[in-house]
Scaffold this motif. Sequence first.
Motif, short mmCIF file in Angstrom:
data_model
loop_
_atom_site.label_atom_id
_atom_site.label_comp_id
_atom_site.label_asym_id
_atom_site.label_seq_id
_atom_site.Cartn_x
_atom_site.Cartn_y
_atom_site.Cartn_z
N LEU A 713 -12.74 19.37 -57.92
CA LEU A 713 -11.51 20.02 -56.87
C LEU A 713 -11.73 20.27 -55.84
O LEU A 713 -11.81 20.07 -54.82
CB LEU A 713 -10.27 21.18 -57.66
CG LEU A 713 -8.85 20.80 -57.03
CD1 LEU A 713 -8.69 19.95 -56.41
CD2 LEU A 713 -8.27 22.14 -58.00
N LYS A 714 -13.29 21.38 -56.24
CA LYS A 714 -13.65 21.94 -54.87
C LYS A 714 -13.80 21.15 -53.86
O LYS A 714 -13.93 20.88 -52.47
CB LYS A 714 -14.67 23.08 -55.64
CG LYS A 714 -15.14 23.97 -54.43
CD LYS A 714 -15.69 24.84 -55.11
CE LYS A 714 -17.16 25.88 -54.34
NZ LYS A 714 -17.36 26.05 -54.90
N GLN A 715 -15.02 20.10 -54.67
CA GLN A 715 -15.40 19.00 -53.89
C GLN A 715 -14.68 18.02 -53.04
O GLN A 715 -15.04 17.78 -51.05
CB GLN A 715 -16.24 17.74 -54.13
CG GLN A 715 -17.69 19.05 -54.52
CD GLN A 715 -18.26 18.06 -56.03
OE1 GLN A 715 -17.88 17.15 -56.01
NE2 GLN A 715 -19.31 18.62 -56.46
N ARG A 716 -13.81 17.96 -53.18
CA ARG A 716 -13.10 16.84 -52.79
C ARG A 716 -11.69 17.95 -51.93
O ARG A 716 -11.86 17.21 -50.34
CB ARG A 716 -11.72 16.61 -53.84
CG ARG A 716 -12.25 15.49 -54.81
CD ARG A 716 -11.34 14.57 -55.94
NE ARG A 716 -11.64 14.22 -56.83
CZ ARG A 716 -12.65 12.52 -56.69
NH1 ARG A 716 -12.72 12.24 -55.15
NH2 ARG A 716 -13.05 12.29 -57.30
N MET A 717 -11.83 19.25 -51.76
CA MET A 717 -10.99 20.49 -51.32
C MET A 717 -11.78 19.66 -49.49
O MET A 717 -11.38 20.25 -48.83
CB MET A 717 -10.29 21.49 -51.33
CG MET A 717 -9.48 21.60 -52.39
SD MET A 717 -7.54 20.68 -51.83
CE MET A 717 -7.47 22.53 -51.14
N GLN A 718 -13.22 20.50 -49.86
CA GLN A 718 -13.58 20.54 -48.89
C GLN A 718 -14.25 19.26 -48.04
O GLN A 718 -14.18 19.29 -46.65
CB GLN A 718 -15.49 20.90 -49.47
CG GLN A 718 -15.56 22.52 -49.57
CD GLN A 718 -16.81 22.71 -50.75
OE1 GLN A 718 -17.34 21.89 -50.29
NE2 GLN A 718 -16.83 24.07 -50.99
N VAL A 719 -13.52 18.49 -48.56
CA VAL A 719 -14.21 16.35 -48.02
C VAL A 719 -12.90 16.76 -47.17
O VAL A 719 -13.52 16.42 -46.03
CB VAL A 719 -14.34 16.19 -49.49
CG1 VAL A 719 -14.16 14.17 -48.16
CG2 VAL A 719 -15.68 15.53 -50.27
N LEU A 720 -12.09 16.41 -47.44
CA LEU A 720 -10.38 16.91 -46.51
C LEU A 720 -10.23 17.83 -45.91
O LEU A 720 -9.30 17.86 -44.48
CB LEU A 720 -9.22 16.62 -47.18
CG LEU A 720 -9.60 15.79 -48.63
CD1 LEU A 720 -8.35 15.46 -48.95
CD2 LEU A 720 -9.90 14.41 -47.40
N ASN A 721 -11.35 19.01 -45.88
CA ASN A 721 -10.29 20.27 -45.00
C ASN A 721 -9.77 20.86 -45.02
O ASN A 721 -8.92 21.50 -44.09
CB ASN A 721 -11.29 20.05 -43.73
CG ASN A 721 -10.99 21.36 -42.76
OD1 ASN A 721 -11.79 22.51 -43.05
ND2 ASN A 721 -11.13 21.01 -41.48
N ALA A 722 -9.12 20.65 -46.77
CA ALA A 722 -8.16 21.30 -47.01
C ALA A 722 -7.91 22.53 -47.77
O ALA A 722 -8.85 23.23 -47.93
CB ALA A 722 -7.74 20.02 -47.82
N GLN A 723 -6.42 23.04 -47.75
CA GLN A 723 -6.13 24.60 -48.18
C GLN A 723 -5.46 24.18 -49.10
O GLN A 723 -3.91 23.57 -49.73
CB GLN A 723 -5.72 25.50 -47.03
CG GLN A 723 -6.48 25.85 -45.86
CD GLN A 723 -6.54 27.35 -45.28
OE1 GLN A 723 -5.14 27.17 -44.91
NE2 GLN A 723 -7.38 27.86 -44.58
N LEU A 724 -5.59 24.93 -50.21
CA LEU A 724 -4.83 24.67 -51.39
C LEU A 724 -4.55 26.28 -51.55
O LEU A 724 -5.32 27.46 -52.22
CB LEU A 724 -5.55 24.81 -52.94
CG LEU A 724 -4.73 24.37 -53.94
CD1 LEU A 724 -3.23 23.89 -53.99
CD2 LEU A 724 -5.20 24.03 -55.10
N GLU A 725 -3.04 27.17 -52.19
CA GLU A 725 -2.72 27.61 -51.84
C GLU A 725 -1.38 28.35 -53.15
O GLU A 725 -1.09 27.22 -53.27
CB GLU A 725 -2.07 28.69 -50.15
CG GLU A 725 -3.07 28.60 -49.42
CD GLU A 725 -2.04 29.46 -48.46
OE1 GLU A 725 -0.74 29.21 -47.97
OE2 GLU A 725 -2.40 29.57 -46.66
#
Length: 746
Positions: A713-725
């Motif tokens: 989950l961490k890697q995919r969020m970094q690839v998309l430059n996304a935020q999960l709040e």
Amino acid sequence: MPKLALTPGTRLIFATSFIVACLLVTIACALHQPYSGLRLAVAEQANHSKLQQPENHIVVTGTIHPQIPVGARLVSLQAGSNSPWSLTADDLTEDPHFLESYAAMQQLFERQTALHAQLKQQQFIRIGWQLKPEQPVTYTEIPVAASRPLASLPVVFWFQLAVSALGFLLGCWIWALRPQDIAAQVFAGLNAMYPVFAFAAAIYSTRDLALNGQLLHALVIVNTAGALLYGSALLSLFLVYPKVLVRPAKLWLIPAFFILWLVADSLYLLPEPSMGGDLPVTLQMLGAIMLAIWQWRINRNDPRARAALRWFATCILVSCGLFVFLVQSIQLLGIETSLSQGYAFGFFLLVTIGIAVGLKRYRLFALDQWAFGILFWLGGAIVLILLDALLIMVLSPTVSFGLALLICGLLWLPVRGMLQRRFLVKEGLKQEELFQAVLDISFANTEQNRRQQWQQLLHRLFQPLEIDEIPHGELLVLPFSGNQPALNADGLALLLPAIGDIPALRVQYPRQGRGLFSGQDCNLTRHLITLIQRADDSRFAYDRGASEERSRIARDLHDDIGSRLLSGLHQQDLHQTKQVIRQSIADMRTIISGMTGTGLALNMVLDALHQETAQRLQESGIALDWTVKLEDDTVPLNYQTYKNYISIMRELLSNIIKYAQASSVTVRISHQDGVLLTALQDDGTGFNLEHQAHIVTTAGSMGTGSGHGLNNLKQRMQVLNAQLEVQPPPEQGGTSLCIQIPLACS
């Protein structure tokens, strides 16, 4: 004061100005003579008695006086009250050296002086002529002009001036480009003598009735001096070119010897006139032939020198030899010829043409390609000027201007273009052939094939006799930069740098050993090497991208499908096993879609995700409230974006199904201002972020703990430059998450 540096162009301008001044002086000298308007020639008349030799008499071959018909025999010429003159064949001789004795030469000078003086004093002369010997003599009085009109100068006069001036400019052109080269200096000296003997001969060989005897004698001496110095320079040239055979300081012995010969001839010390002018010139030509043979033998192991010598010697020896043996030597042997010495000077024009072609083909004197272009345009300018001057002399200015424009447009410009394509533009492979050859080299499947393709292209371009690989140690001592082509051995070889896995090469003896490499060849190979390097870079980038794509597909297959199928093998419940297989099939479709390289519209991704989510939650007994609000549902998503987004949603839903104990899930998806917002809420038991390793607060502040789900989950969020709040829990409990994914970079 610092020494003034002269450029080649400046030197050539000075040389052109000098020769123009000499031309004007020569023309002025020829015009500043009395003019009768008669053109005379020697004709033979056979006697009735076979025991007697044929008699020579003077006939009129051209005249501006209608009272005297062409073909009439000139019997006498009388200026005022002076005694009548009876002209002889010796009086009309073209060159005094053609006479049988020095006594005849001296008599000619004395008669010319006396007749010239009478013509200068009188405004009219009385001509006695007859058409046939048995007819009575008719006397006609004709005017004598104090000077010759310009139009009266015959074509042979202008011919001698033109060819000798061109020869002079050729020699100066070579010298201007290489003023320090001994061969160029000698060649310039050789051509500088051309107008010396030709200009003098042009004056006295085209005289009207008489020329001042002292001036005639001086012109003969100048003509002889120019001829002897020309021959001396020819001998010296073959002593220093292509290889220097003697010390340059000793070359002065040759002209010094022939200057003594000239002094002996001028003082009438030799047995006869032909030995003063004809004999030394013939000996010089024979000596030049012997020296050319010597040079050929000395340079037998040097193809470059032999190529230059072969062309150079052929041009000079053939042109000069034709003049010497057809004019000088036959006079020495007492053989009469009808070939005018003035037109025979045209043989020297072959030297000019031959050297010009040789400079282009064999790089004589090591001149660059641009040097031939200078000569080409200079020659064209001179031709146009001479043509325009000729038209002005013959026709009126208005008519001549129109004809000049017509000839320039219809004749000269097409001919100039043809000559430019023939001599200045080198034939070679077409652009599409070169491009295809570069692609063949770059995309060859093995290193050996790349080397063979490169050498085959060089063979097609230059037809060299040898192509050798340059050892790495030798590259350090060769006089060229390791990444740029360079000429070597005066154009005998072309050094090419290494291109990737293709080693550095030495290409030698182009055009089957008949030519030399030029700067144009060096530029061509430089462009080809640049094209090959760019093609290689493109191929490497393609291979790198293909490798990365294969690695990505393998990683996705391993991480998504492989792990799911592996977990499905350990499931005891058939329903769970089917769910794992169903998710694996969905992952496989996503991966296959990514392999096509095409993106998917946002609405299509969300529809597929909606169906998958609804089916998973339904099988788990969880209700789904799914709402989508999009500004543009056709926004394209690339593979990386929709693959990681789907994987994030699957991971979060799996956590809800496994741990939340929820009865319903609400999903709100919107797209505005380039950001994809996904709100995910359940009514489950909730959890404490400090103790749950599989939940994150933001993409950059993941919880720490074991488990591959959190890392993925961490890697995919970094690839998309996304935020999960994680938002505050609702009143009814459960968990509320918000995902923000910028789509501008997708």
